[in-house]
Scaffold this active site. Structure first.
Site, mmCIF file in Angstrom:
data_model
loop_
_atom_site.group_PDB
_atom_site.id
_atom_site.type_symbol
_atom_site.label_atom_id
_atom_site.label_comp_id
_atom_site.label_asym_id
_atom_site.label_seq_id
_atom_site.Cartn_x
_atom_site.Cartn_y
_atom_site.Cartn_z
ATOM 1 N NE ARG A 99 -4.664 -10.177 -9.080
ATOM 2 C CZ ARG A 99 -3.742 -10.673 -8.252
ATOM 3 N NH1 ARG A 99 -3.052 -11.751 -8.613
ATOM 4 N NH2 ARG A 99 -3.523 -10.122 -7.085
ATOM 5 C CG HIS A 144 -6.342 -12.071 -5.928
ATOM 6 N ND1 HIS A 144 -6.839 -11.111 -5.064
ATOM 7 C CD2 HIS A 144 -5.087 -12.334 -5.509
ATOM 8 C CE1 HIS A 144 -5.913 -10.804 -4.177
ATOM 9 N NE2 HIS A 144 -4.842 -11.539 -4.417
ATOM 10 C CG ASP A 151 -3.756 -9.132 -2.323
ATOM 11 O OD1 ASP A 151 -3.874 -10.228 -1.759
ATOM 12 O OD2 ASP A 151 -3.264 -8.993 -3.461
ATOM 13 C CD GLU A 218 1.458 -12.789 -2.035
ATOM 14 O OE1 GLU A 218 2.054 -12.806 -3.125
ATOM 15 O OE2 GLU A 218 0.206 -12.747 -1.930
ATOM 16 C CG HIS A 221 -2.931 -13.723 -0.664
ATOM 17 N ND1 HIS A 221 -2.888 -13.540 -2.030
ATOM 18 C CD2 HIS A 221 -3.614 -14.878 -0.471
ATOM 19 C CE1 HIS A 221 -3.514 -14.544 -2.629
ATOM 20 N NE2 HIS A 221 -3.967 -15.370 -1.701
#
Length: 244
Positions: A99, A144, A151, A218, A221
């Site tokens: 990301r 990320h 993910d 999460e 993740h």
């Protein structure tokens, strides 16, 4: 002599801090990254931040193509996960991988605008938007952006559908915590059941076996334990041209 030693100590501390700050940098070099679909051809891609179905409700800056990118090391380890789970009738479904920092910056800008709650009922119905940053659902830096975090979920090839994990990807709330037990009270959200918990564990245990560590908030993740760029945050956009 004491003054001299004190001066040396101060200089040493300054140099040490400067080195630490310098090691946390933003970088455009993508030479150590690969296209996930090349490394893990069996993976299914549903890149949520390229679409409008995400917690913000619009395509996120930096996501120029619906593809996934990872460091070579993370991609190789994910291939091992994919090979193992494929034998059990599953394929990996990828929601997000690398990301760019501009996307993380956009998340933070969105989080500060408490008037924009268009996706609240889908992704954070139990929380006020004002708590998303304090509770670290949204942060200024993301694993990320270092390129070795992914993910994902499981896709059941026999049932031809995504596996039921008990709550949606990117759900902000206790229900997304992987250690929530079947039947455990989790606020106003319905408790997960035994099957949903077991599905989470299938994914988690496979990822752990192949060098990834989970995130305790999460279920989707995971970060490569020996990530090659633990202090570097990359900025290049998500596109095939970034890897050329």
């Amino acid at each position: 002599m004491k003054k001299l030693l004190l001066l040396v100590a101060v200089i040493a501390t300054f140099v040490s801090c400067s080195k630490k700050e310098a090691s946390v940098r933003e970088e455009l070099d993508s030479s150590e990254f690969v296209l996930l679909s090349d490394a893990v051809p069996d993976a299914i891609l549903e890149i949520r931040y390229y679409s409008t179905y995400n917690f913000i409700g619009e395509r996120i800056p930096g996501y120029e193509e619906p593809i996934a990118i990872l460091t070579r090391q993370a991609a190789d380890s994910l291939k091992a996960v994919s090979d193992e789970l494929k034998e059990k009738g599953y394929r990996l479904k990828i929601f997000d991988a690398y990301r760019p920092q501009c996307a993380v910056d956009f998340f933070m800008k969105w989080a500060k605008d408490t008037s924009d709650i268009r996706m609240k009922e889908y992704f954070y119905p139990e929380l006020e938007k004002s708590v998303l940053v304090p509770q670290e659902y949204v942060a200024e830096k993301s694993g990320h952006t270092r390129g070795s975090t992914v993910d994902l979920t499981l896709f059941d090839m026999n049932l031809e559908k995504e596996v039921d994990m008990g709550c949606t990807y990117d759900y902000f709330g206790i229900a997304s915590h992987p250690d929530v037990q079947p039947g455990q009270e989790i606020g106003t959200y319905r408790p997960i059941n035994e099957t949903q918990f077991n599905n989470r564990m299938i994914l988690r245990e496979a990822m752990l076996r192949h060098g990834f560590k989970p995130y305790d908030c999460e279920w989707w993740h995971f970060t490569l334990v020996n990530e090659p760029f633990p202090d570097t945050y990359f900025e290049f956009p998500i596109s095939k041209s970034s890897l050329k």
